[in-house]
Design an enzyme around this catalytic site. Structure first.
Site, PDB file in Angstrom:
ATOM      1  N   TYR A 156      -3.574 -15.706   0.390  1.00  0.00           N
ATOM      2  CA  TYR A 156      -3.430 -14.808   1.541  1.00  0.00           C
ATOM      3  C   TYR A 156      -2.539 -13.612   1.170  1.00  0.00           C
ATOM      4  O   TYR A 156      -2.842 -12.462   1.499  1.00  0.00           O
ATOM      5  CB  TYR A 156      -2.843 -15.571   2.735  1.00  0.00           C
ATOM      6  CG  TYR A 156      -2.442 -14.670   3.867  1.00  0.00           C
ATOM      7  CD1 TYR A 156      -3.402 -13.970   4.603  1.00  0.00           C
ATOM      8  CD2 TYR A 156      -1.095 -14.483   4.184  1.00  0.00           C
ATOM      9  CE1 TYR A 156      -3.025 -13.113   5.621  1.00  0.00           C
ATOM     10  CE2 TYR A 156      -0.714 -13.625   5.200  1.00  0.00           C
ATOM     11  CZ  TYR A 156      -1.682 -12.949   5.909  1.00  0.00           C
ATOM     12  OH  TYR A 156      -1.305 -12.080   6.905  1.00  0.00           O
ATOM     13  N   PRO A 211       5.842  -3.506   6.459  1.00  0.00           N
ATOM     14  CA  PRO A 211       5.551  -4.546   7.457  1.00  0.00           C
ATOM     15  C   PRO A 211       4.520  -5.519   6.905  1.00  0.00           C
ATOM     16  O   PRO A 211       3.471  -5.105   6.404  1.00  0.00           O
ATOM     17  CB  PRO A 211       4.962  -3.732   8.629  1.00  0.00           C
ATOM     18  CG  PRO A 211       4.393  -2.498   8.001  1.00  0.00           C
ATOM     19  CD  PRO A 211       5.274  -2.196   6.821  1.00  0.00           C
ATOM     20  N   ALA A 245       2.798  -9.601   7.627  1.00  0.00           N
ATOM     21  CA  ALA A 245       2.668 -10.681   8.597  1.00  0.00           C
ATOM     22  C   ALA A 245       3.278 -11.983   8.072  1.00  0.00           C
ATOM     23  O   ALA A 245       3.344 -12.209   6.867  1.00  0.00           O
ATOM     24  CB  ALA A 245       1.189 -10.884   8.909  1.00  0.00           C
ATOM     25  N   SER A 269       6.703  -6.567  11.278  1.00  0.00           N
ATOM     26  CA  SER A 269       5.285  -6.572  11.675  1.00  0.00           C
ATOM     27  C   SER A 269       5.099  -7.115  13.086  1.00  0.00           C
ATOM     28  O   SER A 269       5.827  -8.015  13.518  1.00  0.00           O
ATOM     29  CB  SER A 269       4.491  -7.440  10.698  1.00  0.00           C
ATOM     30  OG  SER A 269       3.188  -7.697  11.210  1.00  0.00           O
ATOM     31  N   TYR A 313       0.315  -2.877  16.077  1.00  0.00           N
ATOM     32  CA  TYR A 313      -1.142  -2.740  16.067  1.00  0.00           C
ATOM     33  C   TYR A 313      -1.540  -2.508  17.512  1.00  0.00           C
ATOM     34  O   TYR A 313      -0.935  -3.112  18.411  1.00  0.00           O
ATOM     35  CB  TYR A 313      -1.804  -4.050  15.615  1.00  0.00           C
ATOM     36  CG  TYR A 313      -1.810  -4.292  14.133  1.00  0.00           C
ATOM     37  CD1 TYR A 313      -2.426  -3.411  13.259  1.00  0.00           C
ATOM     38  CD2 TYR A 313      -1.235  -5.454  13.615  1.00  0.00           C
ATOM     39  CE1 TYR A 313      -2.451  -3.666  11.895  1.00  0.00           C
ATOM     40  CE2 TYR A 313      -1.259  -5.716  12.256  1.00  0.00           C
ATOM     41  CZ  TYR A 313      -1.874  -4.808  11.405  1.00  0.00           C
ATOM     42  OH  TYR A 313      -1.899  -5.057  10.058  1.00  0.00           O
ATOM     43  N   THR A 338       0.026   1.178  12.877  1.00  0.00           N
ATOM     44  CA  THR A 338      -0.924   1.002  11.762  1.00  0.00           C
ATOM     45  C   THR A 338      -2.340   1.281  12.265  1.00  0.00           C
ATOM     46  O   THR A 338      -2.789   0.670  13.239  1.00  0.00           O
ATOM     47  CB  THR A 338      -0.810  -0.420  11.192  1.00  0.00           C
ATOM     48  OG1 THR A 338       0.534  -0.593  10.724  1.00  0.00           O
ATOM     49  CG2 THR A 338      -1.772  -0.629  10.034  1.00  0.00           C
ATOM     50  N   LYS A 368       0.762   4.773  10.109  1.00  0.00           N
ATOM     51  CA  LYS A 368       0.594   4.152   8.781  1.00  0.00           C
ATOM     52  C   LYS A 368      -0.886   3.896   8.495  1.00  0.00           C
ATOM     53  O   LYS A 368      -1.600   3.337   9.335  1.00  0.00           O
ATOM     54  CB  LYS A 368       1.347   2.819   8.745  1.00  0.00           C
ATOM     55  CG  LYS A 368       1.142   1.997   7.483  1.00  0.00           C
ATOM     56  CD  LYS A 368       2.081   0.809   7.452  1.00  0.00           C
ATOM     57  CE  LYS A 368       1.919  -0.053   6.220  1.00  0.00           C
ATOM     58  NZ  LYS A 368       0.851  -1.029   6.292  1.00  0.00           N
ATOM     59  N   SER A 421      -0.982   5.089   2.915  1.00  0.00           N
ATOM     60  CA  SER A 421      -1.115   3.666   2.601  1.00  0.00           C
ATOM     61  C   SER A 421      -2.567   3.246   2.658  1.00  0.00           C
ATOM     62  O   SER A 421      -3.311   3.689   3.536  1.00  0.00           O
ATOM     63  CB  SER A 421      -0.309   2.851   3.630  1.00  0.00           C
ATOM     64  OG  SER A 421      -0.586   1.474   3.508  1.00  0.00           O
ATOM     65  N   HIS A 452      -3.000  -0.025   2.827  1.00  0.00           N
ATOM     66  CA  HIS A 452      -2.749  -1.390   3.321  1.00  0.00           C
ATOM     67  C   HIS A 452      -2.704  -2.404   2.162  1.00  0.00           C
ATOM     68  O   HIS A 452      -3.187  -3.537   2.277  1.00  0.00           O
ATOM     69  CB  HIS A 452      -3.842  -1.784   4.316  1.00  0.00           C
ATOM     70  CG  HIS A 452      -3.367  -2.697   5.413  1.00  0.00           C
ATOM     71  ND1 HIS A 452      -3.318  -2.321   6.724  1.00  0.00           N
ATOM     72  CD2 HIS A 452      -2.940  -3.987   5.396  1.00  0.00           C
ATOM     73  CE1 HIS A 452      -2.883  -3.335   7.468  1.00  0.00           C
ATOM     74  NE2 HIS A 452      -2.645  -4.356   6.687  1.00  0.00           N
ATOM     75  N   ARG A 485       6.385  -0.638  -7.773  1.00  0.00           N
ATOM     76  CA  ARG A 485       6.977  -1.799  -8.447  1.00  0.00           C
ATOM     77  C   ARG A 485       8.188  -1.462  -9.302  1.00  0.00           C
ATOM     78  O   ARG A 485       8.734  -2.338  -9.984  1.00  0.00           O
ATOM     79  CB  ARG A 485       5.912  -2.480  -9.359  1.00  0.00           C
ATOM     80  CG  ARG A 485       4.672  -2.978  -8.640  1.00  0.00           C
ATOM     81  CD  ARG A 485       4.993  -4.166  -7.731  1.00  0.00           C
ATOM     82  NE  ARG A 485       3.801  -4.677  -7.060  1.00  0.00           N
ATOM     83  CZ  ARG A 485       3.431  -4.312  -5.822  1.00  0.00           C
ATOM     84  NH1 ARG A 485       4.141  -3.436  -5.124  1.00  0.00           N
ATOM     85  NH2 ARG A 485       2.357  -4.826  -5.262  1.00  0.00           N
ATOM     86  N   GLY A 530       5.769  -3.946  -0.567  1.00  0.00           N
ATOM     87  CA  GLY A 530       5.144  -5.066   0.126  1.00  0.00           C
ATOM     88  C   GLY A 530       5.319  -6.382  -0.594  1.00  0.00           C
ATOM     89  O   GLY A 530       6.382  -7.025  -0.495  1.00  0.00           O
TER      90      GLY A 530
HETATM   91  C1  FMN Z   1       0.502 -10.602   3.150  1.00  0.00           C
HETATM   92  C2  FMN Z   1       0.479  -9.202   3.677  1.00  0.00           C
HETATM   93  C3  FMN Z   1       0.497  -9.000   5.055  1.00  0.00           C
HETATM   94  C4  FMN Z   1       0.489  -7.692   5.562  1.00  0.00           C
HETATM   95  N1  FMN Z   1       0.593  -7.529   6.914  1.00  0.00           N
HETATM   96  C5  FMN Z   1       0.663  -6.264   7.425  1.00  0.00           C
HETATM   97  C6  FMN Z   1       0.892  -6.071   8.812  1.00  0.00           C
HETATM   98  O1  FMN Z   1       1.050  -7.015   9.584  1.00  0.00           O
HETATM   99  N2  FMN Z   1       0.945  -4.783   9.259  1.00  0.00           N
HETATM  100  C7  FMN Z   1       0.797  -3.701   8.428  1.00  0.00           C
HETATM  101  O2  FMN Z   1       0.848  -2.554   8.874  1.00  0.00           O
HETATM  102  N3  FMN Z   1       0.609  -3.871   7.097  1.00  0.00           N
HETATM  103  C8  FMN Z   1       0.550  -5.123   6.586  1.00  0.00           C
HETATM  104  N4  FMN Z   1       0.412  -5.290   5.226  1.00  0.00           N
HETATM  105  C9  FMN Z   1       0.358  -4.095   4.338  1.00  0.00           C
HETATM  106  C10 FMN Z   1       1.766  -3.665   3.891  1.00  0.00           C
HETATM  107  O3  FMN Z   1       2.497  -3.116   4.956  1.00  0.00           O
HETATM  108  C11 FMN Z   1       1.730  -2.607   2.782  1.00  0.00           C
HETATM  109  O4  FMN Z   1       0.931  -1.522   3.207  1.00  0.00           O
HETATM  110  C12 FMN Z   1       1.224  -3.104   1.437  1.00  0.00           C
HETATM  111  O5  FMN Z   1       1.488  -4.473   1.241  1.00  0.00           O
HETATM  112  C13 FMN Z   1       1.887  -2.293   0.323  1.00  0.00           C
HETATM  113  O6  FMN Z   1       1.360  -2.623  -0.900  1.00  0.00           O
HETATM  114  P1  FMN Z   1       2.085  -3.597  -1.970  1.00  0.00           P
HETATM  115  O7  FMN Z   1       1.947  -4.990  -1.428  1.00  0.00           O
HETATM  116  O8  FMN Z   1       1.269  -3.353  -3.200  1.00  0.00           O
HETATM  117  O9  FMN Z   1       3.505  -3.139  -2.132  1.00  0.00           O
HETATM  118  C14 FMN Z   1       0.414  -6.583   4.691  1.00  0.00           C
HETATM  119  C15 FMN Z   1       0.402  -6.808   3.308  1.00  0.00           C
HETATM  120  C16 FMN Z   1       0.443  -8.094   2.793  1.00  0.00           C
HETATM  121  C17 FMN Z   1       0.461  -8.279   1.315  1.00  0.00           C
END
Ligand code: FMN
Length: 347
Positions: free
Chosen positions: A20, A73, A75, A102, A125, A151, A218, A240, A242, A277, A296
């Site tokens: 996940y 953010p 989840a 989140s 959201y 988002t 976002k 982003s 996501h 990173r 993230g």
């Molecule tokens: C497990 C997971 C859950 C995420 N949940 C959300 C969320 O609830 N809301 C949101 O705007 N972005 C969510 N994201 C996206 C992150 O905010 C972010 O844009 C992204 O993880 C950045 O990339 P990176 O993981 O390569 O640093 C999620 C990302 C991951 C990995």
């Protein structure tokens, strides 16, 4: 350090949780390209600047933050650590960072605030029951959030081939922890809490009004879309994709950022995330015009590996790394950076 942390986290969480966290949508082309895209820029450093003192602090919509590495953010942190988001915000605060909580947090806003030691923003959201979103935004504002992150790249949740296109089955007590108090008894919470695919720009001003807070949008990857958001009342945008979890094959944030910065033309802060990173990744983003970057998955790895302390360590390590490369590139603060300091690898 991050590779080691990732391995530790992988060994600590159940395989379905690991999938996940790591998964991207489709064939994961965007996930694969994110990190490489930041590395594809080359630096044109300054010299003969007095860099004996380096300042990493940034001002984000009136909030002074000691480090430009924010927590993206994400989840359900309780899947990584029993203290969930409470541990994350503690770690972020100790590192002088800002955490974005989140909508799908697995600890209530109020519990998270009680644990917070630094500034935080709330990610919204737009849910099918718009009243739910508005209630959360109001709660977050009352609890001390200093901005809302809306988002907009998720009209539907991206399908992840890695897990057979099936969404991870998060238990109700985790999924609805923030929402339960707003749902009528017996209501089918998950349906009303799904994203509303009919969202249009008017939602930006509406949420700003409801919360009395600035709204950053976002999930923007184009200059014209960024301008559309600002015209609709956004106080900033976050470039982003996501983390590659929504539309596969979108342009990597590192390549979208210059276009968005140019279109926004200094009218509002532009932040970026996806594959950040290292200090050098952040240096490139800040030179290209980002005001801050969000991290993230590495935060989730840290949380799983060692709770709040490890979150603090990973954020501090990234900041130390950035402090070093900023100085070696001839910068005393981000005001010394400009897009002329970076060129595409083959440019
Ligand atoms: C497990 C997971 C859950 C995420 N949940 C959300 C969320 O609830 N809301 C949101 O705007 N972005 C969510 N994201 C996206 C992150 O905010 C972010 O844009 C992204 O993880 C950045 O990339 P990176 O993981 O390569 O640093 C999620 C990302 C991951 C990995």
């Amino acid at each position: 350090m991050l590779a080691e942390l990732r391995t530790q986290a992988r060994n600590r969480v159940p395989p379905e949780v690991w999938d996940y966290y790591e998964a991207g949508s489709g064939d994961e082309i965007t996930v694969g390209e994110a990190e490489e895209s930041w590395r594809s820029y080359r630096l044109r450093p300054r010299v003969l600047n007095d860099v004996s003192v380096v300042d990493l602090s940034v001002d984000l919509l009136g909030t002074r933050v000691a480090s430009p590495f924010l927590v993206a953010p994400m989840a359900f942190h309780a899947l990584a650590h029993p203290d969930g988001e409470c541990a994350t915000v503690r770690g972020a605060g100790s590192a002088g960072s800002l955490a974005v909580l989140s909508t799908r947090s697995s600890r209530t806003i109020e519990d998270v605030v009680a644990a917070a030691t630094g500034p935080w923003w709330f990610q919204a959201y737009l849910m099918r029951d718009r009243g739910l979103t508005e209630a959360l935004v109001q709660r977050a504002a009352a609890a001390g959030a200093t901005a809302i992150v809306l988002t907009v790249d998720t009209p539907y949740v991206g399908r992840k081939n890695k897990v057979g296109g099936v969404r991870f089955a998060v238990p109700d007590d985790v999924y609805l922890v923030n929402l339960a108090q707003h749902l009528l008894p017996g209501a089918v919470g998950r349906d009303s809490a799904e994203q509303d695919p009919s969202m249009t720009p008017d939602v930006i001003a509406r949420l700003a009004d409801v919360g009395g807070l600035p709204v950053l949008v976002k999930g923007v990857l184009r200059g014209d879309e960024a301008v559309r958001c600002l015209e609709a009342g956004a106080a900033g945008v976050i470039v982003s994709g996501h983390g590659g979890r929504q539309l596969d094959r979108v342009v990597p944030s590192a390549l979208a950022l210059p276009e968005v910065v140019q279109a926004v033309a200094g009218r509002a802060p532009v932040l970026a995330d996806g594959g950040i990173r290292s200090g050098l990744d952040a240096l490139v983003a800040l030179a290209l015009g980002a005001s801050a970057v969000l991290v993230g998955r590495p935060v989730l790895w840290a949380l799983a590996a060692g709770g709040a302390d490890a979150v603090e360590t990973v954020l501090r390590t990234l900041a130390d790394d950035l402090r070093h490369v900023l100085a070696v590139a001839g910068g005393r603060s981000f005001g010394d950076l400009d897009p002329g300091m970076v060129v595409p690898r083959h440019g």
